[in-house]
Design an enzyme around this catalytic site. Structure first.
Site, PDB file in Angstrom:
ATOM      1  N   ARG A   7     119.189  -4.120  19.730  1.00 24.67           N
ATOM      2  CA  ARG A   7     119.112  -3.524  21.073  1.00 24.67           C
ATOM      3  C   ARG A   7     117.668  -3.306  21.541  1.00 24.67           C
ATOM      4  O   ARG A   7     117.376  -2.343  22.260  1.00 24.67           O
ATOM      5  CB  ARG A   7     119.861  -2.188  21.139  1.00 24.67           C
ATOM      6  CG  ARG A   7     121.368  -2.306  20.969  1.00 24.67           C
ATOM      7  CD  ARG A   7     121.989  -3.102  22.088  1.00 24.67           C
ATOM      8  NE  ARG A   7     123.441  -3.091  22.064  1.00 24.67           N
ATOM      9  CZ  ARG A   7     124.188  -3.954  21.353  1.00 24.67           C
ATOM     10  NH1 ARG A   7     123.633  -4.882  20.629  1.00 24.67           N
ATOM     11  NH2 ARG A   7     125.508  -3.875  21.422  1.00 24.67           N
TER      12      ARG A   7
ATOM     13  N   SER B  95     128.219   0.831  26.029  1.00 17.96           N
ATOM     14  CA  SER B  95     127.772   1.906  25.123  1.00 17.96           C
ATOM     15  C   SER B  95     126.638   2.665  25.807  1.00 17.96           C
ATOM     16  O   SER B  95     125.673   2.055  26.268  1.00 17.96           O
ATOM     17  CB  SER B  95     127.229   1.334  23.820  1.00 17.96           C
ATOM     18  OG  SER B  95     128.193   0.576  23.154  1.00 17.96           O
TER      19      SER B  95
ATOM     20  N   GLU C 275     121.137   3.864  25.596  1.00 21.05           N
ATOM     21  CA  GLU C 275     120.993   2.413  25.533  1.00 21.05           C
ATOM     22  C   GLU C 275     120.656   1.794  26.899  1.00 21.05           C
ATOM     23  O   GLU C 275     119.768   0.957  26.980  1.00 21.05           O
ATOM     24  CB  GLU C 275     122.271   1.794  24.960  1.00 21.05           C
ATOM     25  CG  GLU C 275     122.092   0.338  24.578  1.00 21.05           C
ATOM     26  CD  GLU C 275     123.275  -0.514  24.924  1.00 21.05           C
ATOM     27  OE1 GLU C 275     123.512  -0.765  26.121  1.00 21.05           O
ATOM     28  OE2 GLU C 275     123.965  -0.941  23.989  1.00 21.05           O
TER      29      GLU C 275
HETATM   30  P1  FAD Z   1     120.891  -5.336  34.374  1.00 23.45           P
HETATM   31  O1  FAD Z   1     121.563  -4.014  34.240  1.00 23.45           O
HETATM   32  O2  FAD Z   1     120.783  -5.907  35.731  1.00 23.45           O
HETATM   33  O3  FAD Z   1     119.429  -5.222  33.723  1.00 23.45           O
HETATM   34  C1  FAD Z   1     119.284  -4.647  32.443  1.00 23.45           C
HETATM   35  C2  FAD Z   1     117.789  -4.531  32.102  1.00 23.45           C
HETATM   36  O4  FAD Z   1     117.220  -5.848  32.036  1.00 23.45           O
HETATM   37  C3  FAD Z   1     116.983  -3.803  33.190  1.00 23.45           C
HETATM   38  O5  FAD Z   1     115.958  -3.121  32.534  1.00 23.45           O
HETATM   39  C4  FAD Z   1     116.428  -4.927  34.047  1.00 23.45           C
HETATM   40  O6  FAD Z   1     115.222  -4.559  34.689  1.00 23.45           O
HETATM   41  C5  FAD Z   1     116.178  -5.994  33.007  1.00 23.45           C
HETATM   42  N1  FAD Z   1     116.345  -7.366  33.520  1.00 23.45           N
HETATM   43  C6  FAD Z   1     117.494  -7.902  34.026  1.00 23.45           C
HETATM   44  N2  FAD Z   1     117.299  -9.200  34.339  1.00 23.45           N
HETATM   45  C7  FAD Z   1     116.014  -9.481  34.039  1.00 23.45           C
HETATM   46  C8  FAD Z   1     115.204 -10.645  34.135  1.00 23.45           C
HETATM   47  N3  FAD Z   1     115.678 -11.793  34.624  1.00 23.45           N
HETATM   48  N4  FAD Z   1     113.910 -10.572  33.744  1.00 23.45           N
HETATM   49  C9  FAD Z   1     113.393  -9.411  33.257  1.00 23.45           C
HETATM   50  N5  FAD Z   1     114.112  -8.266  33.143  1.00 23.45           N
HETATM   51  C10 FAD Z   1     115.398  -8.308  33.520  1.00 23.45           C
HETATM   52  N6  FAD Z   1     125.672  -5.138  25.766  1.00 23.45           N
HETATM   53  C11 FAD Z   1     125.670  -5.670  24.519  1.00 23.45           C
HETATM   54  O7  FAD Z   1     124.598  -5.980  23.986  1.00 23.45           O
HETATM   55  N7  FAD Z   1     126.827  -5.872  23.841  1.00 23.45           N
HETATM   56  C12 FAD Z   1     128.028  -5.561  24.358  1.00 23.45           C
HETATM   57  O8  FAD Z   1     129.050  -5.751  23.712  1.00 23.45           O
HETATM   58  C13 FAD Z   1     128.065  -5.009  25.670  1.00 23.45           C
HETATM   59  N8  FAD Z   1     129.248  -4.660  26.227  1.00 23.45           N
HETATM   60  C14 FAD Z   1     129.267  -4.104  27.471  1.00 23.45           C
HETATM   61  C15 FAD Z   1     130.497  -3.747  28.024  1.00 23.45           C
HETATM   62  C16 FAD Z   1     130.565  -3.174  29.286  1.00 23.45           C
HETATM   63  C17 FAD Z   1     131.903  -2.806  29.864  1.00 23.45           C
HETATM   64  C18 FAD Z   1     129.373  -2.963  30.016  1.00 23.45           C
HETATM   65  C19 FAD Z   1     129.442  -2.377  31.392  1.00 23.45           C
HETATM   66  C20 FAD Z   1     128.142  -3.305  29.482  1.00 23.45           C
HETATM   67  C21 FAD Z   1     128.073  -3.881  28.198  1.00 23.45           C
HETATM   68  N9  FAD Z   1     126.858  -4.234  27.602  1.00 23.45           N
HETATM   69  C22 FAD Z   1     126.840  -4.799  26.358  1.00 23.45           C
HETATM   70  C23 FAD Z   1     125.589  -3.998  28.314  1.00 23.45           C
HETATM   71  C24 FAD Z   1     125.224  -5.121  29.305  1.00 23.45           C
HETATM   72  O9  FAD Z   1     126.342  -5.887  29.644  1.00 23.45           O
HETATM   73  C25 FAD Z   1     124.140  -6.056  28.752  1.00 23.45           C
HETATM   74  O10 FAD Z   1     122.989  -5.323  28.431  1.00 23.45           O
HETATM   75  C26 FAD Z   1     123.775  -7.153  29.752  1.00 23.45           C
HETATM   76  O11 FAD Z   1     122.887  -8.064  29.157  1.00 23.45           O
HETATM   77  C27 FAD Z   1     123.166  -6.588  31.032  1.00 23.45           C
HETATM   78  O12 FAD Z   1     123.084  -7.634  31.979  1.00 23.45           O
HETATM   79  P2  FAD Z   1     122.801  -7.305  33.523  1.00 23.45           P
HETATM   80  O13 FAD Z   1     122.436  -8.581  34.189  1.00 23.45           O
HETATM   81  O14 FAD Z   1     123.946  -6.578  34.094  1.00 23.45           O
HETATM   82  O15 FAD Z   1     121.536  -6.367  33.359  1.00 23.45           O
HETATM   83  N1  EPU Z   2     134.543   4.596  16.440  1.00 24.96           N
HETATM   84  C1  EPU Z   2     135.201   5.801  16.319  1.00 24.96           C
HETATM   85  N2  EPU Z   2     135.462   6.500  17.458  1.00 24.96           N
HETATM   86  C2  EPU Z   2     135.092   6.060  18.687  1.00 24.96           C
HETATM   87  C3  EPU Z   2     134.397   4.836  18.811  1.00 24.96           C
HETATM   88  C4  EPU Z   2     134.125   4.109  17.646  1.00 24.96           C
HETATM   89  O1  EPU Z   2     135.539   6.238  15.221  1.00 24.96           O
HETATM   90  O2  EPU Z   2     135.385   6.759  19.681  1.00 24.96           O
HETATM   91  C5  EPU Z   2     134.308   3.804  15.222  1.00 24.96           C
HETATM   92  C6  EPU Z   2     135.196   2.541  15.207  1.00 24.96           C
HETATM   93  O3  EPU Z   2     136.489   2.818  14.731  1.00 24.96           O
HETATM   94  C7  EPU Z   2     134.421   1.615  14.297  1.00 24.96           C
HETATM   95  C8  EPU Z   2     132.966   1.992  14.584  1.00 24.96           C
HETATM   96  O4  EPU Z   2     132.982   3.284  15.182  1.00 24.96           O
HETATM   97  O5  EPU Z   2     134.701   1.880  12.953  1.00 24.96           O
HETATM   98  C9  EPU Z   2     132.280   0.996  15.514  1.00 24.96           C
HETATM   99  O6  EPU Z   2     132.999   0.906  16.740  1.00 24.96           O
HETATM  100  P1  EPU Z   2     132.999  -0.437  17.624  1.00 24.96           P
HETATM  101  O7  EPU Z   2     133.428  -1.591  16.789  1.00 24.96           O
HETATM  102  O8  EPU Z   2     133.767  -0.160  18.854  1.00 24.96           O
HETATM  103  O9  EPU Z   2     131.466  -0.665  17.927  1.00 24.96           O
HETATM  104  P2  EPU Z   2     130.305   0.311  18.418  1.00 24.96           P
HETATM  105  O10 EPU Z   2     129.345   0.467  17.295  1.00 24.96           O
HETATM  106  O11 EPU Z   2     130.832   1.542  19.025  1.00 24.96           O
HETATM  107  C10 EPU Z   2     128.825  -1.689  19.153  1.00 24.96           C
HETATM  108  C11 EPU Z   2     128.016  -2.068  20.338  1.00 24.96           C
HETATM  109  C12 EPU Z   2     128.901  -2.619  21.430  1.00 24.96           C
HETATM  110  C13 EPU Z   2     129.645  -3.856  20.889  1.00 24.96           C
HETATM  111  C14 EPU Z   2     130.470  -3.416  19.683  1.00 24.96           C
HETATM  112  C15 EPU Z   2     131.173  -4.565  19.013  1.00 24.96           C
HETATM  113  C16 EPU Z   2     126.070  -0.638  20.324  1.00 24.96           C
HETATM  114  C17 EPU Z   2     125.346   0.500  20.956  1.00 24.96           C
HETATM  115  N3  EPU Z   2     127.267  -0.938  20.834  1.00 24.96           N
HETATM  116  O12 EPU Z   2     129.641  -0.596  19.546  1.00 24.96           O
HETATM  117  O13 EPU Z   2     128.078  -3.030  22.522  1.00 24.96           O
HETATM  118  O14 EPU Z   2     130.489  -4.411  21.862  1.00 24.96           O
HETATM  119  O15 EPU Z   2     129.582  -2.807  18.705  1.00 24.96           O
HETATM  120  O16 EPU Z   2     130.255  -5.299  18.294  1.00 24.96           O
HETATM  121  O17 EPU Z   2     125.542  -1.256  19.401  1.00 24.96           O
HETATM  122  C18 EPU Z   2     127.054  -2.184  24.506  1.00 24.96           C
HETATM  123  O18 EPU Z   2     125.968  -2.395  23.933  1.00 24.96           O
HETATM  124  O19 EPU Z   2     127.131  -1.762  25.671  1.00 24.96           O
HETATM  125  C19 EPU Z   2     128.292  -2.458  23.769  1.00 24.96           C
HETATM  126  C20 EPU Z   2     129.494  -2.213  24.273  1.00 24.96           C
END
Ligand code: FAD
Ligand code: EPU
Length: 343
Positions: free
Chosen positions: A162, A236, A332
């Protein structure tokens, strides 16, 4: 054609957390040439893609560049790999599905992550045991210091969990224009993430095909995470804390059920969602700012949340986690404008 500037722009629909906010100026970027032609300005700059990792806590007193750069170019690299160069404004999920369905592998576990391709390197997106760092070759970026386009290799991007140089040492210096991925013609599924292994076994899909793997990840995500179109959120809200071995072992001896993962550098990553859930926060609300009922690491906006309510909620969770586990949780998403130094 001169680039249009929207003044006093409404930002609430441009961030998936949907707090009310406005920007002094908003510019849609559809061609890199616009960058050399932009009218000079002393205003602070912010790049926005899909807004799924940006939470506006107040008005942005500067200029926002909304990245809408498109294009996909695929070139063979060697018999086993292709290089896929993608415009930063393309949809990440659409790219994953295009590659998965066309024999280009390595992205299946990253299906359904919202947002743009250009934001993927910023926090080194990751899910279900795979991180962007495993497939990224390089990016091209506009360098505001040199006022020109540069190429940065994956090593130059300094990706870690991250994090990247774009979030730390060189924050606000680069605007990513294209992202190049080194994808494999051979499918070698990554299925070691606990919940993914279990779901594949439950569905008798071990080993899965590429589309089956992506579909299983999507099924897990639908089950665990709120759809931003229905319930505003930024995924997250906190990073999982990463501790040195001795500190992690001490904590795990006190809380042996805490889920944790070994990192490649020997440190241990701990599940913040588990910690927050155990403190009773699931479903907890302050006004319309709340903790998602089905996943304690996700904060949501039930409709009319204010930034004060959100910050109050964040502070209470951080305080409780610190009291119980001695851990300082870090947000995050990019909180804008920055509420605290260092965020
Ligand atoms: P934005 O919110 O538009 O930008 C994010 C940051 O990047 C800002 O600081 C912005 O200034 C910068 N930025 C954006 N584009 C550029 C560019 N072209 N050049 C320079 N800087 C830039 N993230 C994970 O890693 N894993 C997950 O599983 C995950 N699951 C998600 C689930 C949900 C429901 C949501 C809402 C978010 C999740 N995220 C997850 C977070 C997010 O989707 C990612 O961080 C994604 O890459 C953000 O893309 P964006 O275009 O929406 O970024
Ligand atoms: N857990 C709980 N209670 C909760 C949530 C999670 O006990 O309310 C436990 C789950 O049961 C599991 C562990 O925590 O044992 C991890 O949970 P999960 O697999 O959902 O993943 P996470 O660590 O909560 C991370 C990323 C997610 C990504 C998932 C899957 C971060 C900050 N978040 O979440 O990314 O999708 O793993 O790989 O690293 C994001 O960055 O926005 C994001 C959604």
């Amino acid at each position: 054609m001169a680039t249009a500037i929207i003044h006093d722009a409404d930002l609430s629909a441009l961030s998936t957390f949907r707090l009310p906010a406005r920007a002094r100026e908003l510019i849609e970027l559809t061609a890199p040439e616009q960058l050399t032609e932009l009218p000079a300005s002393e205003l602070p700059l912010l790049v926005l893609g899909g807004g799924s990792n940006t939470v506006f806590l107040g008005d942005w007193p500067g200029r926002i560049l909304l990245n809408r750069l498109t294009g996909v170019d695929i070139q063979p690299l060697d018999p086993d790999h292709s290089l896929v160069q993608v415009g930063a404004g393309e949809s990440w999920h659409r790219l994953v599905m295009h590659c998965t369905c066309n024999g280009l592998h390595g992205l299946e576990n990253l299906a359904m992550i919202p947002g743009s391709v250009g934001a993927a390197p910023i926090q080194n997106i990751g899910a279900y045991g795979v991180e962007l760092s495993q497939v990224l070759d390089s990016v091209t970026a506009w360098d505001w210091q040199q006022r020109g386009v540069v190429r940065l290799s994956v090593a130059d991007c300094q990706l870690s969990y991250r994090d990247s140089r774009f979030k730390s040492a060189d924050r606000d210096r680069f605007l990513i224009l294209t992202v190049s991925l080194r994808l494999s013609h051979r499918f070698e599924p990554s299925t070691s993430y606990d919940s993914l292994t279990a779901e594949l076994a439950r569905r008798h899909l071990a080993p899965p095909g590429p589309r089956q793997l992506a579909a299983t990840v999507m099924r897990l995500r639908r089950h665990r995470l709120p759809d931003p179109a229905r319930l505003a959120n930024a995924g997250s809200f906190f990073k999982n804390p990463v501790l040195a071995t001795a500190a992690a072992e001490a904590l795990l001896s006190e809380f042996p059920r805490m889920p944790h993962w070994q990192m490649p550098d020997g440190r241990t990553k701990l599940a913040a969602g588990w910690m927050i859930e155990r403190l009773g926060f699931r479903g907890y609300r302050i006004g319309d700012a709340g903790v998602y009922q089905h996943h304690a690491l996700v904060l949501v906006n039930h409709g009319q949340a204010s930034s004060d309510q959100l910050l109050d909620l964040v502070g209470r969770i951080q305080g409780a986690v610190d009291d119980e586990y001695g851990i300082a949780l870090e947000p995050e998403p990019n909180l804008v404008p920055r509420p605290l130094p260092g965020n």
